[in-house]
Motif scaffolding. Structure first.
Motif, PDB file in Angstrom:
ATOM      1  N   GLU A  65       0.524 -19.010  40.047  1.00 32.94           N
ATOM      2  CA  GLU A  65       0.128 -18.068  38.983  1.00 32.94           C
ATOM      3  C   GLU A  65       0.082 -18.708  37.586  1.00 32.94           C
ATOM      4  OE1 GLU A  65       2.940 -17.889  40.792  1.00 32.94           O
ATOM      5  OE2 GLU A  65       4.603 -17.011  39.643  1.00 32.94           O
ATOM      6  N   ALA A  75       2.085 -18.301  32.494  1.00 31.23           N
ATOM      7  CA  ALA A  75       1.140 -17.447  33.233  1.00 31.23           C
ATOM      8  C   ALA A  75       0.027 -16.879  32.354  1.00 31.23           C
ATOM      9  CB  ALA A  75       1.905 -16.297  33.890  1.00 31.23           C
ATOM     10  N   GLU A  76       0.249 -16.880  31.023  1.00 37.09           N
ATOM     11  CA  GLU A  76      -0.736 -16.301  30.104  1.00 37.09           C
ATOM     12  C   GLU A  76      -1.303 -17.393  29.206  1.00 37.09           C
ATOM     13  OE1 GLU A  76      -1.400 -13.126  30.287  1.00 37.09           O
ATOM     14  OE2 GLU A  76       0.247 -12.616  31.662  1.00 37.09           O
ATOM     15  N   LYS A  95      -1.241 -20.542  34.455  1.00 35.73           N
ATOM     16  CA  LYS A  95      -2.602 -20.625  33.911  1.00 35.73           C
ATOM     17  C   LYS A  95      -2.752 -21.836  32.983  1.00 35.73           C
ATOM     18  CE  LYS A  95      -5.986 -17.749  31.654  1.00 35.73           C
ATOM     19  NZ  LYS A  95      -6.253 -16.586  30.854  1.00 35.73           N
TER      20      LYS A  95
END
Ligand SMILES: Nc1nc2c(c(=O)[nH]1)N[C@H]1C(S)=C(S)[C@@H](COP(=O)(O)O)O[C@H]1N2
Ligand SMILES: [Mo]
Length: 357
Positions: free
Chosen positions: A131, A208-209, A133
């Protein structure tokens, strides 16, 4: 960032340009820029680091968090690579009206031989979660810019961070990194503008962001106004520079030379595609002739070029312009943007060829 309300350089800009110097253009003669002649850009202060206690943390969304000393990193497979670095703000002082920041003319570039260990195997060892990014790279230096206090941090998409050529570097031109270039460890991201190559690395974290740190989310965008998000700055646009021929007048840097054959030489680079063409002009960019290309110094480094100019008495504006294999060519005039980034307009050198005695 603000826009200058006068065309004159302010003391604040002078203060920055004293701290952050460009390459002297005559140093473009070297394939590899000697340490000390390479350009320099440090936003805040150069941090004081004790190499014996310094550690790199690799964490965030990983299966196994790693803590590495400099000796641990140096025990890993080493790789040495010549890489051309260029500041995204190179050319900023030539944009009108001038965005207020480091007032570069065109010399915010250099090519060094960086030694380090590839990042990808280290990330594989840590096991980046599916997950994740982006990978965030944090420096030890801290300061205030745009009313935001922050450490210098930048991110890369995971796929970009996993590219083979990305290095954690501890040496430049065979020497340990000097304090100003990121001692004891910095990131090298060949092909990308300078802000990506985080110095004084402290940690690497999978997230993750999309990372929203100030140097990532606010700075380094091509935009028309402060309120706009704009397009993020990534890879280096094509540019060429020449070693100004002849001798300079001290203050104006106008060049003086004798009539006759003159071999004008320089460098060209692009972080997007290999350089395919360099052209030379002696009339301010009205007419162009092809220069001769030298071998690239490396896959991610500049290549030399030269042009046999026949200098007849008179006054000239010499220019050069590069094209890369992606078909991108340097513009004749700067394209304005709020941050004053990615200005790869052609160089202009004023030359006086004296009459033969
Ligand atoms: N930690 C940290 N890394 C940094 C910076 C910084 O201020 N702090 N400046 C960046 C910018 S904007 C550039 S252009 C390059 C310059 O690298 P150099 O000074 O080694 O030439 O470092 C990048 N890495
Ligand atoms: Mo930069």
């Amino acid at each position: 960032m603000a826009i200058a309300d006068t065309s004159e350089i302010t003391l604040a800009e002078l203060q920055l340009s004293g701290r952050n110097h460009s390459i002297p253009l005559e140093a473009l003669r070297h394939d590899i820029t000697p340490i000390g002649l390479h350009y320099l850009l440090t936003h805040f202060d150069i941090p004081e680091v004790d190499a014996d206690t310094w550690q790199l943390e690799v964490g965030g969304l990983v299966e196994k968090q790693l803590t590495l000393s400099l000796a641990d990193l140096q025990a890993r497979p080493p790789l040495t690579m010549p890489v051309t670095l260029e500041c995204a703000g190179n050319g900023r002082a030539l944009i009108e009206p001038r965005p207020m920041s480091q007032p570069w003319l065109q010399g915010a570039v250099g090519t060094a031989e960086w030694t380090g260990t590839p990042l990808a195997p280290l990330l594989e060892e840590a096991g980046v979660a599916a997950e994740a990014k982006e990978i965030v790279f944090s420096g030890l230096d801290r300061g205030i810019q745009g009313d935001s206090e922050h450490a210098y941090e930048r991110s890369l998409p995971v796929a970009e961070a996993m590219r083979d050529e990305i290095l954690l570097a501890w040496a430049i031109n065979g020497q340990p990194l000097p304090p100003q270039h990121g001692f004891p460890l910095r990131l090298i991201v060949p092909g990308w503008y300078g802000m990506t190559h985080v110095k004084w690395l402290r940690s690497i974290a999978a997230v993750a962001e999309a990372f929203t740190g100030w140097q990532q989310d606010v700075a380094y965008h091509v935009r028309e106004s402060e309120d706009e998000q704009g397009e993020p700055v990534t890879r280096i646009k094509p540019r060429s520079l020449m070693v100004p021929p002849g001798i300079p007048e001290f203050l104006s840097r106008t060049r003086f030379l004798e009539p006759g054959p003159c071999e004008v030489e320089g460098r060209a680079w692009s972080g997007r595609a290999p350089i395919s063409r360099v052209e030379f002009s002696d009339d301010g960019g009205e007419t162009w002739a092809d220069a001769k290309l030298g071998e690239p110094v490396g896959e991610f480094a500049w290549r030399g070029w030269s042009y046999g100019w026949n200098a007849a008495p008179g006054e000239y504006e010499l220019c050069c312009r590069a094209t890369d294999e992606a078909g991108s060519v340097q513009p004749l005039a700067p394209e304005w943007n709020w941050d004053g980034v990615c200005n790869n307009a052609v160089q202009r050198v004023q030359v006086v060829v004296r009459a033969a005695e």
